[in-house]
Scaffold this motif. Structure first.
Motif, PDB file in Angstrom:
ATOM      1  N   GLN A   1      68.155  19.260  -3.919  1.00 34.25           N
ATOM      2  CA  GLN A   1      68.685  20.607  -4.151  1.00 34.25           C
ATOM      3  C   GLN A   1      68.830  21.398  -2.848  1.00 34.25           C
ATOM      4  O   GLN A   1      67.917  21.382  -2.023  1.00 34.25           O
ATOM      5  CB  GLN A   1      67.726  21.396  -5.027  1.00 34.25           C
ATOM      6  CG  GLN A   1      67.583  20.850  -6.407  1.00 34.25           C
ATOM      7  CD  GLN A   1      66.904  21.867  -7.305  1.00 34.25           C
ATOM      8  OE1 GLN A   1      67.434  22.934  -7.593  1.00 34.25           O
ATOM      9  NE2 GLN A   1      65.709  21.544  -7.732  1.00 34.25           N
TER      10      GLN A   1
ATOM     11  N   TYR B   1      68.730  21.115 -17.270  1.00 34.05           N
ATOM     12  CA  TYR B   1      68.653  20.508 -15.930  1.00 34.05           C
ATOM     13  C   TYR B   1      68.516  18.981 -15.956  1.00 34.05           C
ATOM     14  O   TYR B   1      69.255  18.264 -15.290  1.00 34.05           O
ATOM     15  CB  TYR B   1      67.467  21.193 -15.229  1.00 34.05           C
ATOM     16  CG  TYR B   1      67.138  20.778 -13.833  1.00 34.05           C
ATOM     17  CD1 TYR B   1      67.259  21.673 -12.778  1.00 34.05           C
ATOM     18  CD2 TYR B   1      66.662  19.500 -13.543  1.00 34.05           C
ATOM     19  CE1 TYR B   1      66.927  21.312 -11.493  1.00 34.05           C
ATOM     20  CE2 TYR B   1      66.332  19.139 -12.264  1.00 34.05           C
ATOM     21  CZ  TYR B   1      66.470  20.041 -11.248  1.00 34.05           C
ATOM     22  OH  TYR B   1      66.142  19.673  -9.972  1.00 34.05           O
TER      23      TYR B   1
ATOM     24  N   GLN C   1      70.921  15.847 -14.435  1.00 31.67           N
ATOM     25  CA  GLN C   1      70.369  14.805 -13.552  1.00 31.67           C
ATOM     26  C   GLN C   1      70.654  13.412 -14.127  1.00 31.67           C
ATOM     27  O   GLN C   1      70.997  12.475 -13.399  1.00 31.67           O
ATOM     28  CB  GLN C   1      68.858  15.020 -13.375  1.00 31.67           C
ATOM     29  CG  GLN C   1      68.221  14.028 -12.437  1.00 31.67           C
ATOM     30  CD  GLN C   1      66.864  14.488 -11.916  1.00 31.67           C
ATOM     31  OE1 GLN C   1      66.460  15.634 -12.103  1.00 31.67           O
ATOM     32  NE2 GLN C   1      66.155  13.598 -11.255  1.00 31.67           N
TER      33      GLN C   1
ATOM     34  N   ASP D   1      74.219  12.609 -13.356  1.00 38.54           N
ATOM     35  CA  ASP D   1      74.342  12.215 -11.946  1.00 38.54           C
ATOM     36  C   ASP D   1      74.078  10.717 -11.803  1.00 38.54           C
ATOM     37  O   ASP D   1      74.846   9.983 -11.184  1.00 38.54           O
ATOM     38  CB  ASP D   1      73.271  12.905 -11.069  1.00 38.54           C
ATOM     39  CG  ASP D   1      73.370  14.417 -11.014  1.00 38.54           C
ATOM     40  OD1 ASP D   1      74.424  14.960 -11.373  1.00 38.54           O
ATOM     41  OD2 ASP D   1      72.363  15.043 -10.607  1.00 38.54           O
TER      42      ASP D   1
ATOM     43  N   GLY E   1      60.412  11.214  -5.138  1.00 33.90           N
ATOM     44  CA  GLY E   1      58.985  11.507  -5.118  1.00 33.90           C
ATOM     45  C   GLY E   1      58.445  11.458  -6.543  1.00 33.90           C
ATOM     46  O   GLY E   1      59.210  11.488  -7.515  1.00 33.90           O
TER      47      GLY E   1
ATOM     48  N   ASP F   1      57.161  13.579  -8.468  1.00 32.05           N
ATOM     49  CA  ASP F   1      57.465  14.667  -9.410  1.00 32.05           C
ATOM     50  C   ASP F   1      58.754  14.437 -10.200  1.00 32.05           C
ATOM     51  O   ASP F   1      58.992  15.105 -11.201  1.00 32.05           O
ATOM     52  CB  ASP F   1      57.520  16.023  -8.674  1.00 32.05           C
ATOM     53  CG  ASP F   1      58.610  16.075  -7.615  1.00 32.05           C
ATOM     54  OD1 ASP F   1      59.148  15.016  -7.234  1.00 32.05           O
ATOM     55  OD2 ASP F   1      58.939  17.185  -7.161  1.00 32.05           O
ATOM     56  N   GLN F   2      59.598  13.492  -9.761  1.00 31.78           N
ATOM     57  CA  GLN F   2      60.863  13.241 -10.467  1.00 31.78           C
ATOM     58  C   GLN F   2      60.780  12.057 -11.434  1.00 31.78           C
ATOM     59  O   GLN F   2      61.761  11.718 -12.088  1.00 31.78           O
ATOM     60  CB  GLN F   2      62.002  13.002  -9.466  1.00 31.78           C
ATOM     61  CG  GLN F   2      62.332  14.225  -8.640  1.00 31.78           C
ATOM     62  CD  GLN F   2      62.737  15.402  -9.511  1.00 31.78           C
ATOM     63  OE1 GLN F   2      63.526  15.268 -10.429  1.00 31.78           O
ATOM     64  NE2 GLN F   2      62.164  16.556  -9.227  1.00 31.78           N
TER      65      GLN F   2
ATOM     66  N   VAL G   1      53.296  14.503  -1.374  1.00 28.92           N
ATOM     67  CA  VAL G   1      52.712  15.150  -0.190  1.00 28.92           C
ATOM     68  C   VAL G   1      52.128  16.485  -0.657  1.00 28.92           C
ATOM     69  O   VAL G   1      52.783  17.254  -1.363  1.00 28.92           O
ATOM     70  CB  VAL G   1      53.777  15.357   0.912  1.00 28.92           C
ATOM     71  CG1 VAL G   1      53.195  16.114   2.100  1.00 28.92           C
ATOM     72  CG2 VAL G   1      54.342  14.006   1.354  1.00 28.92           C
TER      73      VAL G   1
HETATM   74  P1  TYM Z   1      64.178  18.278  -5.084  1.00 31.01           P
HETATM   75  O1  TYM Z   1      65.346  18.892  -4.405  1.00 31.01           O
HETATM   76  O2  TYM Z   1      63.126  19.184  -5.640  1.00 31.01           O
HETATM   77  O3  TYM Z   1      63.434  17.286  -4.113  1.00 31.01           O
HETATM   78  C1  TYM Z   1      64.126  16.277  -3.408  1.00 31.01           C
HETATM   79  C2  TYM Z   1      63.240  15.039  -3.306  1.00 31.01           C
HETATM   80  O4  TYM Z   1      62.014  15.363  -2.646  1.00 31.01           O
HETATM   81  C3  TYM Z   1      60.921  14.879  -3.424  1.00 31.01           C
HETATM   82  N1  TYM Z   1      59.757  15.768  -3.219  1.00 31.01           N
HETATM   83  C4  TYM Z   1      58.547  15.344  -2.813  1.00 31.01           C
HETATM   84  N2  TYM Z   1      58.092  14.115  -2.503  1.00 31.01           N
HETATM   85  C5  TYM Z   1      56.805  14.013  -2.104  1.00 31.01           C
HETATM   86  N3  TYM Z   1      55.963  15.071  -2.002  1.00 31.01           N
HETATM   87  C6  TYM Z   1      56.375  16.321  -2.301  1.00 31.01           C
HETATM   88  N4  TYM Z   1      55.537  17.357  -2.173  1.00 31.01           N
HETATM   89  C7  TYM Z   1      57.735  16.497  -2.736  1.00 31.01           C
HETATM   90  N5  TYM Z   1      58.473  17.571  -3.107  1.00 31.01           N
HETATM   91  C8  TYM Z   1      59.702  17.098  -3.403  1.00 31.01           C
HETATM   92  C9  TYM Z   1      61.411  14.922  -4.863  1.00 31.01           C
HETATM   93  O5  TYM Z   1      60.671  14.062  -5.700  1.00 31.01           O
HETATM   94  C10 TYM Z   1      62.846  14.481  -4.695  1.00 31.01           C
HETATM   95  O6  TYM Z   1      62.948  13.074  -4.672  1.00 31.01           O
HETATM   96  N6  TYM Z   1      65.774  17.062  -9.654  1.00 31.01           N
HETATM   97  C11 TYM Z   1      65.794  16.626  -8.266  1.00 31.01           C
HETATM   98  C12 TYM Z   1      67.188  16.487  -7.700  1.00 31.01           C
HETATM   99  C13 TYM Z   1      68.117  15.588  -8.431  1.00 31.01           C
HETATM  100  C14 TYM Z   1      68.072  14.169  -8.478  1.00 31.01           C
HETATM  101  C15 TYM Z   1      69.231  13.762  -9.205  1.00 31.01           C
HETATM  102  C16 TYM Z   1      67.176  13.223  -7.982  1.00 31.01           C
HETATM  103  C17 TYM Z   1      69.245  15.979  -9.107  1.00 31.01           C
HETATM  104  N7  TYM Z   1      69.904  14.863  -9.566  1.00 31.01           N
HETATM  105  C18 TYM Z   1      69.491  12.423  -9.457  1.00 31.01           C
HETATM  106  C19 TYM Z   1      67.438  11.880  -8.234  1.00 31.01           C
HETATM  107  C20 TYM Z   1      68.571  11.479  -8.958  1.00 31.01           C
HETATM  108  C21 TYM Z   1      65.058  17.660  -7.443  1.00 31.01           C
HETATM  109  O7  TYM Z   1      64.950  18.793  -7.814  1.00 31.01           O
HETATM  110  O8  TYM Z   1      64.678  17.247  -6.218  1.00 31.01           O
END
Ligand code: TYM
Length: 335
Positions: A14, A130, A134, A137, A149, A151-152, A188
């Motif tokens: 994002q 949302y 995704q 996508d 990561g 969280d997804q 992280v």
């Molecule tokens: P987003 O933009 O919040 O984060 C992007 C990527 O960073 C990873 N991430 C982390 N990994 C490790 N430790 C952390 N503290 C941490 N914070 C964020 C997230 O897991 C992610 O991989 N919904 C998704 C975006 C999305 C997407 C998709 C992902 C939209 N369409 C299709 C995969 C496939 C998101 O908000 O990521």
């Protein structure tokens, strides 16, 4: 003999503010490392960003900044299709079509929705929807692997459920993708609170290291990072040692060294030495990214050119897929 199809990799990020090292180590670093052998799509998910209020001028700036940052971090537009989600209309269309095969209850139990909804005065419908955007996508690209990561994970599992449900209703249409989450860097943690995930929306000084932070800021944050009173340095899953473990994982991923050699390097040393070395590794790891970013962001026309090539490549895959989906569902396709 037909040659087997190259595995497809899709991930998204994002444009909702400056990236932190959690995004970099959890996702971007593995996207960069995987380039070459597979067919890669990386999407700047601007339609996802507007599920919470965004200021238009800031959003526009952040989209280009994120593109520059991804390229600066090593995403090579020759090897990866890098594009902006809203440039490919099939994503919004696919979302609508999948909305109409997904039970509401599947969305209401999503952890991220529940967490984000708590922070909003008024919850937008798009925030609930949302995960279906995704899913669109991912599914429009016949994706095999989704590197993300931790969280997804739940969103990718929901995507699998939606793909299977659609295939069950209308016949084999979608590849059922799998999440790819690496062991180190999957989650992280915040440097000022190792029980919480490092998050883009927490602006407390000391919480995160942003990818474009100055060396002085990085020193400031790591110096104050929360550790523990045990004074021994080793990788561990013990929640009481989460702070030290987090620093060690950051060190591991920035230096590329094995856990064994890291533990022997720090054997008998104190937290002062650990923090000094982690600081050095982060500063040196981010320096080239920050320098390339400054050069790239100075030429927005070049960024737009790269994104426009990416959008054409993405449309060539996603547009025909939407037609297949609509055909299966019984639409009369425009001639
Ligand atoms: P987003 O933009 O919040 O984060 C992007 C990527 O960073 C990873 N991430 C982390 N990994 C490790 N430790 C952390 N503290 C941490 N914070 C964020 C997230 O897991 C992610 O991989 N919904 C998704 C975006 C999305 C997407 C998709 C992902 C939209 N369409 C299709 C995969 C496939 C998101 O908000 O990521």
């Amino acid at each position: 003999m037909t040659t087997p199809r190259r595995a497809r990799v899709f991930s998204g990020i994002q444009p909702s503010g400056m990236l932190h090292i959690g995004n970099y180590l959890g996702a971007i670093q593995q996207w960069v490392a995987g380039q070459g052998e597979k067919t890669n799509f990386i999407c700047i998910v601007d339609l996802h960003a507007i599920t919470v209020p965004q200021e238009p001028a800031a959003l526009r700036r952040q989209i280009r900044e994120l593109a520059a940052l991804l390229i600066a971090a090593g995403i090579d537009p020759q090897q990866t299709t890098l594009f902006v989600q809203s440039h490919v209309r099939a994503h919004a269309e696919g979302c609508w079509l999948l909305n109409c095969v997904t039970p509401l209850g599947w969305l209401e139990r999503m952890t991220q929705y529940k967490m984000k909804a708590q922070k909003q005065e008024s919850i937008l419908t798009g925030l609930l929807d949302y995960p279906i955007l995704q899913a669109a996508d991912i599914l429009l690209y016949d994706t095999d692997e989704v590197p993300v990561g931790e969280d997804q994970k739940q969103h990718v599992e929901l995507t699998r459920d939606i793909a299977q449900r659609f295939n069950g209703l209308y016949g084999e249409t979608f590849v059922v993708p799998k999440p790819v989450i690496r062991e180190s860097g999957a989650r992280v943690m915040a440097l000022n609170d190792p029980t919480a995930k490092m998050s883009k929306s927490d602006f407390t000084r000391g919480h995160a290291i942003r990818v474009n932070d100055s060396p002085d800021e990085i020193r400031w944050v790591i110096k104050r990072a929360v550790t523990d009173a045990l004074a021994s340095i080793g990788f561990s899953n013990d929640p009481a040692r989460a702070g030290v473990n987090n620093l060690l994982q950051i060190y591991e991923l920035f230096t590329g060294q094995s856990r064994e050699s890291i533990e022997s390097h720090f054997a008998g040393k104190g937290y002062g030495a650990l923090k000094a070395d982690v600081t050095e590794a982060v500063i040196e790891g981010l320096r080239p990214i920050r320098e390339r970013f400054e050069r790239l962001i100075a030429d927005p026309a070049e960024i737009d050119r790269i994104l426009s090539i990416g959008a054409s490549q993405a449309r060539a895959v996603a547009d025909p897929k939407v037609r297949v989906v609509m055909d299966r569902m019984g639409f009369v396709l425009p001639a």
